[in-house]
Every structure is written in structure tokens, then in C-alpha cells.
Design a protein around this motif. Sequence first.
Motif, short mmCIF file in Angstrom:
data_model
loop_
_atom_site.label_atom_id
_atom_site.label_comp_id
_atom_site.label_asym_id
_atom_site.label_seq_id
_atom_site.Cartn_x
_atom_site.Cartn_y
_atom_site.Cartn_z
N LEU A 29 0.78 -0.99 0.32
CA LEU A 29 -0.18 -0.14 -0.11
C LEU A 29 0.69 1.47 0.11
CD1 LEU A 29 -2.80 -0.69 2.50
CD2 LEU A 29 -2.77 -0.90 0.01
N ASP A 32 2.26 1.36 -3.59
CA ASP A 32 1.66 2.17 -4.78
C ASP A 32 0.34 3.60 -4.61
OD1 ASP A 32 2.42 -0.34 -5.87
OD2 ASP A 32 0.29 -1.13 -5.49
N ALA A 33 0.62 3.67 -2.92
CA ALA A 33 -0.23 5.69 -3.04
C ALA A 33 0.65 6.77 -3.97
CB ALA A 33 0.68 5.56 -0.97
N GLY A 34 2.05 6.37 -4.05
CA GLY A 34 3.04 7.72 -4.27
C GLY A 34 3.23 8.19 -3.65
N GLY A 67 -5.75 -0.41 3.20
CA GLY A 67 -5.54 1.11 3.85
C GLY A 67 -5.34 0.85 5.30
N ALA A 87 -1.92 5.06 4.29
CA ALA A 87 -2.04 4.61 3.13
C ALA A 87 -3.70 4.28 2.91
CB ALA A 87 -0.50 4.23 2.56
N GLU A 89 -5.74 2.03 -0.65
CA GLU A 89 -5.77 1.16 -1.61
C GLU A 89 -6.55 2.27 -2.61
OE1 GLU A 89 -7.50 -2.06 -3.15
OE2 GLU A 89 -5.96 -2.87 -2.08
N ASP A 90 -6.12 2.85 -4.29
CA ASP A 90 -6.60 3.55 -5.03
C ASP A 90 -8.70 3.23 -5.06
OD1 ASP A 90 -6.17 5.06 -7.04
OD2 ASP A 90 -6.66 4.04 -8.46
N SER A 91 -8.74 2.38 -5.36
CA SER A 91 -9.55 1.70 -5.67
C SER A 91 -10.75 2.25 -4.01
CB SER A 91 -10.66 0.25 -5.62
OG SER A 91 -10.45 -0.58 -4.31
N TYR A 92 -10.09 2.56 -3.48
CA TYR A 92 -11.07 3.16 -2.10
C TYR A 92 -10.69 4.42 -1.48
CZ TYR A 92 -12.51 -1.64 -0.67
OH TYR A 92 -12.90 -2.79 -0.83
N ARG A 93 -8.93 5.43 -2.40
CA ARG A 93 -9.69 7.04 -2.05
C ARG A 93 -10.61 7.26 -2.55
NH1 ARG A 93 -3.84 6.23 -4.88
NH2 ARG A 93 -2.75 5.25 -3.10
#
Length: 178
Positions: A29, A32-34, A67, A87, A89-93
Motif C-alpha cells: 500500500l 503503490d500510494a505514490g 488501508g 495509505a 488503496e486507490d479503489s478506496y480513496r
Amino acid sequence: MTTAHPISALTGLDIGPAQLRDGADLWRLARDAGGLDVNSPYSYLLWCRDFAGTTAVARDDTGRAVGFVTGYLRPEAPGALFVWQVAVEDSYRGTGVAGALLDALAARVAAGPGLVRIEATVTPGNVASDRMFRSFARRHGAGVIREVLFPSAAFPGTADADDTHEPELLYSIGPLSF
């Protein structure tokens, strides 16, 4: 024992303390968060072992971490929880997971050793973190004091000007009461 948080009714997520098995997911996580300084996989395993009580992990219905918020109680400042990384995950932001993680962790720490304030560092360009911490402060009726903790010059430099580190601004949120 895992304590569910109200966000679980909206997202199907369960929020609880870190478990050793979460270490690899926390590293993934963060990677991948950037924008996060990614630590070694080993450090996330240690974090899940040694700081599980001051870490909150959001897990989906399969038990996979999506997260997290890592933190620790500052030895020199009783009642101060320093938030190290957040952090999601993109799909939960954008769904409120980060705020729910922070709320759940603060409530858990407040019920245990006690909590007076939350501290975190945020770079000036990190708008999402600024909004998350300010929103947390509003939800809890607390003030936010910001000051430079680590100026850019404190970080190791390189010849590449694009590789300079932004200053880290200390956010001190409190006083908190639960």
C-alpha cells in the motif's frame, strides 16, 4: 479482538489493530500510494509486530488490508500520538477510509494510554494529507498548529535538483478529548 468502526457499514471494511500478516500489504500500500517515503518490507513487518497497538488497518471482506495508519506514542511527550504514514488503496480513496482509520486509531489510543494530541508531518505539496488532518481536527473540535519540523536542508541532498525533499511541516492537533 478487532473493533469495527462505523465506516464498515458504508464500505464493508473492518478497522482494527495491525497483525503480523499485514506487513506485506502495508508495504504494498505504501509503495503503490505514490508520494510516501517507502520503507523496507522488513520495517513494515516490524511495525506490525512492535507498534500494532498504535496502527490501524482497514481490511476488506477477505481480510486483505486496503488501508492503514501507522503511528507511535512519543516517549518524551505523554499523550502525543505521532502518525507516521497513511495509505489507502486507490479503489478506496475518496471514500472516507483514511479519516475513519485515523478516528478509529485515535479512539483506541485514547481508551488505552490516553491521548492529548496527534502529531504528523506533511509536506507543503500534500493537499490530501492537509485536508485529512484538518478535517480530523474539525470533527474533534481541536486546533491545528503548523510549523516547520524538518527544513529541506535537513535531508540528504543530491546533485539532481528534482530530488530535493520538501520541508516537513509538523501538524500538532489538540487538545483532544474522548
